[in-house]
Design an enzyme around this catalytic site. Structure first.
Site, PDB file in Angstrom:
ATOM      1  N   GLN A 103       0.828  -1.202   0.000  1.00  0.00           N
ATOM      2  CA  GLN A 103       0.000   0.000   0.000  1.00  0.00           C
ATOM      3  C   GLN A 103       0.867   1.259   0.000  1.00  0.00           C
ATOM      4  O   GLN A 103       1.834   1.366   0.746  1.00  0.00           O
ATOM      5  CB  GLN A 103      -0.919  -0.001   1.233  1.00  0.00           C
ATOM      6  CG  GLN A 103      -1.941  -1.110   1.244  1.00  0.00           C
ATOM      7  CD  GLN A 103      -3.048  -0.900   0.213  1.00  0.00           C
ATOM      8  OE1 GLN A 103      -3.176   0.160  -0.379  1.00  0.00           O
ATOM      9  NE2 GLN A 103      -3.842  -1.937  -0.002  1.00  0.00           N
ATOM     10  N   ASP A 207      -7.842  -9.739  -2.304  1.00  0.00           N
ATOM     11  CA  ASP A 207      -7.320  -8.384  -2.485  1.00  0.00           C
ATOM     12  C   ASP A 207      -6.674  -8.283  -3.873  1.00  0.00           C
ATOM     13  O   ASP A 207      -5.457  -8.135  -4.005  1.00  0.00           O
ATOM     14  CB  ASP A 207      -6.297  -8.065  -1.390  1.00  0.00           C
ATOM     15  CG  ASP A 207      -5.913  -6.583  -1.373  1.00  0.00           C
ATOM     16  OD1 ASP A 207      -6.504  -5.809  -2.151  1.00  0.00           O
ATOM     17  OD2 ASP A 207      -5.012  -6.205  -0.591  1.00  0.00           O
ATOM     18  N   CYS A 234      -9.502  -1.778  -4.810  1.00  0.00           N
ATOM     19  CA  CYS A 234      -9.189  -0.372  -5.107  1.00  0.00           C
ATOM     20  C   CYS A 234      -9.964   0.097  -6.330  1.00  0.00           C
ATOM     21  O   CYS A 234      -9.733   1.195  -6.836  1.00  0.00           O
ATOM     22  CB  CYS A 234      -7.684  -0.183  -5.317  1.00  0.00           C
ATOM     23  SG  CYS A 234      -7.009  -1.162  -6.674  1.00  0.00           S
TER      24      CYS A 234
END
Length: 276
Positions: A103, A207, A234
């Protein structure tokens, strides 16, 4: 210029550790006119500016037309210093390289991962003494945080980037966390080659990259027949597409949270809890 396939400079990538305040640089160029560019002189230029904050400088040659900072057919060389920096999240240390996904906003990421862990451990009895699968795991951040909060769960992490998996293994050792297994493999192929996990997984952490989950891979994930899934994204658009398939497969959207990882942009990170 990409259209004309000419030029030298492409990207200058910077990774910063909030823990150590160090900077890791990656200069991405083509091979065109490379002998005319003095990489050591450029490294000295950066060192004169940043001093001890300069952790390392890498140079990537990318002659591909596609917009990648890490070329699949090019090369990446260490010019100065070290190849990795260390970041801290929720009390755990993570060694990250240029190739590894991590991240970009660690302080906000702590809020994001806290929410993921809250969803994953909402029913802690459902986690203890079971296998938790962490798919598209990168450097194993989420899996290690879950393992540190649930001592009896076995975490299986899978990611296609081999260097990220190497980092994940080292990070788990660095953090003295046991009960984790990491595999460098395409998620779909891994699930094909490990049918023993079908009906054995209670919770799956997802993810994926911005493109979401490939339809064939999503079907294989659904076939694992997990009770719960925590899907981090995202890109809400591709997550919405995958959500339709999960609902068709019998999953209900129980909870959703939004985390602003990218201030002053239109982007948002989402965390969604699905249950059978």
């Amino acid at each position: 210029m990409v259209r004309k396939k000419e030029g030298f400079f492409r990207y200058f990538v910077v990774r910063k550790s909030y823990k150590t305040d160090e900077l890791l640089f990656n200069l991405v160029t083509t091979s065109f006119d490379l002998p005319k560019f003095d990489l050591q002189k450029f490294a000295k230029f950066l060192k004169d500016i940043f001093g001890k904050r300069l952790a390392g400088l890498l140079h990537t040659i990318n002659d591909e037309v596609g917009d990648r900072t890490i070329a699949t057919s090019g090369s990446i060389d260490l010019i100065y210093g070290k190849e990795k920096i260390v970041e801290e999240l929720l009390g755990l240390n993570f060694e990250i390289s240029m190739k590894s996904f991590f991240q970009t906003n660690p302080k906000s990421a702590e809020k994001l991962y806290t929410k993921v862990v809250d969803y994953a451990l909402e029913n802690k009895e459902a986690i203890d003494n079971t296998v938790v699968m962490d798919l598209f795991c990168g450097t194993g951040t989420i899996g290690q945080i879950i393992a540190s909060n649930s001592k009896n769960a076995k975490i299986v992490g899978v990611d296609i980037i081999a260097s990220a998996i190497e980092d994940a293994k080292k990070n788990a050792k660095r953090n003295n966390i046991e009960g984790l297994e990491f595999y460098a493999a395409d998620v779909g192929k891994f699930l094909n080659e490990h049918p023993q996990y079908k009906n054995k997984i209670r919770t799956i952490i997802l993810d994926p990259a911005r493109a979401g989950i490939a339809p064939k891979t999503l079907k294989k994930i659904i076939n694992l027949n997990a009770d719960r899934m925590v899907y981090v994204s995202c890109n809400p658009a591709t997550q919405a597409r995958d959500t339709e398939e999960l609902i068709k497969a019998g999953y209900q959207l129980k909870k959703i949270s939004l985390v602003d990882q990218f201030p002053h942009t239109a982007h948002i990170e989402t965390v969604v809890l699905f249950e059978k």
